[in-house]
Design a protein around this motif. Sequence first.
Motif, PDB file in Angstrom:
ATOM      1  N   TYR A 154      -1.009   2.116  -6.537  1.00  0.00           N
ATOM      2  CA  TYR A 154      -0.502   2.252  -5.176  1.00  0.00           C
ATOM      3  C   TYR A 154       0.687   1.319  -4.924  1.00  0.00           C
ATOM      4  O   TYR A 154       1.573   1.636  -4.129  1.00  0.00           O
ATOM      5  N   GLY A 155       0.696   0.168  -5.597  1.00  0.00           N
ATOM      6  CA  GLY A 155       1.839  -0.719  -5.479  1.00  0.00           C
ATOM      7  C   GLY A 155       3.109  -0.045  -5.941  1.00  0.00           C
ATOM      8  O   GLY A 155       4.174  -0.169  -5.308  1.00  0.00           O
ATOM      9  N   GLU A 156       3.034   0.694  -7.045  1.00  0.00           N
ATOM     10  CA  GLU A 156       4.201   1.397  -7.566  1.00  0.00           C
ATOM     11  C   GLU A 156       4.591   2.563  -6.663  1.00  0.00           C
ATOM     12  O   GLU A 156       5.762   2.838  -6.453  1.00  0.00           O
ATOM     13  N   ILE A 157       3.588   3.256  -6.111  1.00  0.00           N
ATOM     14  CA  ILE A 157       3.874   4.375  -5.210  1.00  0.00           C
ATOM     15  C   ILE A 157       4.609   3.887  -3.961  1.00  0.00           C
ATOM     16  O   ILE A 157       5.572   4.504  -3.500  1.00  0.00           O
ATOM     17  N   LYS A 158       4.164   2.761  -3.415  1.00  0.00           N
ATOM     18  CA  LYS A 158       4.824   2.221  -2.216  1.00  0.00           C
ATOM     19  C   LYS A 158       6.233   1.721  -2.525  1.00  0.00           C
ATOM     20  O   LYS A 158       7.139   1.817  -1.695  1.00  0.00           O
TER      21      LYS A 158
END
Length: 622
Positions: A289-293
């Motif tokens: 999710y860090g990469e998606i954000k």
Amino acid sequence: MDLFLHNSNNEWQNRVKPIQLFSKGKSKKFLYKGVQHIVGGLASGKSTFRTISTYWLVRNEGAKVGILEGNVAQVLERVQELKRLGVNAVPIIGRGERRKHLENYLLSNRVQSVKELSSLEAISHLSDVCIIQALAGDLNKDGVKHFPCKNLYQGNDKKPKKCPLAHICGIYKDWSQLAEADVWVTTPSVVLHSRIPLTIDPYERLLYEAMYDLLDVIFVDEADIVQKQFDEAFLEEHSAFGNPEHLVEKLSRQLNDTIQGNYDLADNSLLIQWRKNLNHLQDSVWSLYGEIKKSVTLRESLKNQVIYLNYLIFEISEAISDNEEKQGEIADSMRNFVKEATYSSVGNSDVRLHGLINVSSIKDKNNLINNWIESVGGNIPEDSQSQFLYSKIEFFVYLAHIEHALKFILNFYPVIQQYLNTQVDVPLLTQIRDFRPFLKEAMTGVMLGYRYETNDGTETGQFKIIQYLAVGRQLLNEWSSLYEIADNNRGPAITLLSGTSYAPKSLHYHLEVDPQWYIETSRELSKLKQQFIKIRDPENGEEKIPVSGVVEREKRDRNLQKIVREISEKMEKELSYWQNVGEGRKILLLTNSYNDVNIVGKVLNELPLWKGRYRLVTTRSK
């Protein structure tokens, strides 16, 4: 049948008389044995054949019969028809969504008084009232019910008791009558997903198994559609992570509730491994999710897509090498990476991508990715093209670790749950395990896919797992013999009925069991007339009015409004024609979406000719 009903108009005799059953082979005698496939066109008499056959089998042969219908409404209708004929038929309706079925029934049946309401037998079949629960007031504030069938205790006795009220339970009253019933009527979904409760069946068999063991003949209506439903039962989609009520988050809460400050299980090696995998799964989800954000481009590319690790491997290997042979080598290297994606492999390394989970600096992450690309013989991309590729590689790494940990957790959960304080419902581990030993594995092997779903205006969405496990149609084609090798008991005779089940070029609808019989009728069939009406744009030189394919939303809506205005007089003339010939027909307008329904309704409301003369059929708000 007419004598039983005291029908002076010989209703059933007139229905049966035009029907003829022909054999496609040498056999001239229809036998209820194995799997029989009967085809027939629209209104050829398949439903009539099924009903009179059921009546004959029960009354003359003392057989127990099962009938599969397409939906709950048809189940109730079939039960009512058979009961009028003096046949003891019971509907088998699953526990879930009973309230929705009841609401749909009440909406489709006009009720004039409370007295009339109490006389509708179908309402009792759709009840979701648990008497024990009602007495105990066991209802959460959120409205979720907890049925205590297996959780009744007396005094200090830790052994659960069987519910003594199953025979009058709103949910299982019909189920308690299965042993005495002549005919079971249900839907494909209930057959595959519902178990007979312990209070009724000491073996807690799936309905599919109980029908195999206890019935003599099963009629499957619209068999091609049922085959498709059986296939789809093994292509499942379930909420995985991204929401507090999804699987990963619920499992984490369950583990914490069990081990928080409790070290009695500290020496349980399997629980330790399971806990490490679950913690690693959470860390990987956070990284994902860090990469998606962080990456808008990645976010847009994932939106409402199904993602498979193999697809990502193919895309990444193509992006870092133009050489086809080298691409294959890189893909093999990445597949090996997936096999090694365990919690013990995440230590920082110059060339191994596993370390990305423990690296926070973007510069360090990019260096790690570049080192890996060089180590596998790939080409480091130009700066202008690198960011999206780096994001995709990171996403691949995190998803590989998620999948590896998730498979371990799912595999050992049935053993681990005995040590946990509560039980989390894991739909991926339900009835599929009961059938898999008897089914062919999916051609692709057991694989997981991930669907990323987002709502407008949000940066992060939710992931669902898609699992393809086995060839479900085998449960239909081999229902008469599936368990014969295991227990030496042959199952019921299966009669498949359909008008569209012989379609050799259709993988979805063509039945593997060739049709041996076909039904024809001498009754004159209704004729369907289709016409194409050319609607032109009066404002644009009589050009065609496009709707489908128009990208600009406002223009598409305006064009749809034009079409409605242009067909207004044509609709009025059509209604006038049928009124003049003595038939009070109506018009149905079909649109592409609920939004289009509202657009059409707005135009009709503005036209004096139609004001108050139309109704909009849309979904009910949740």
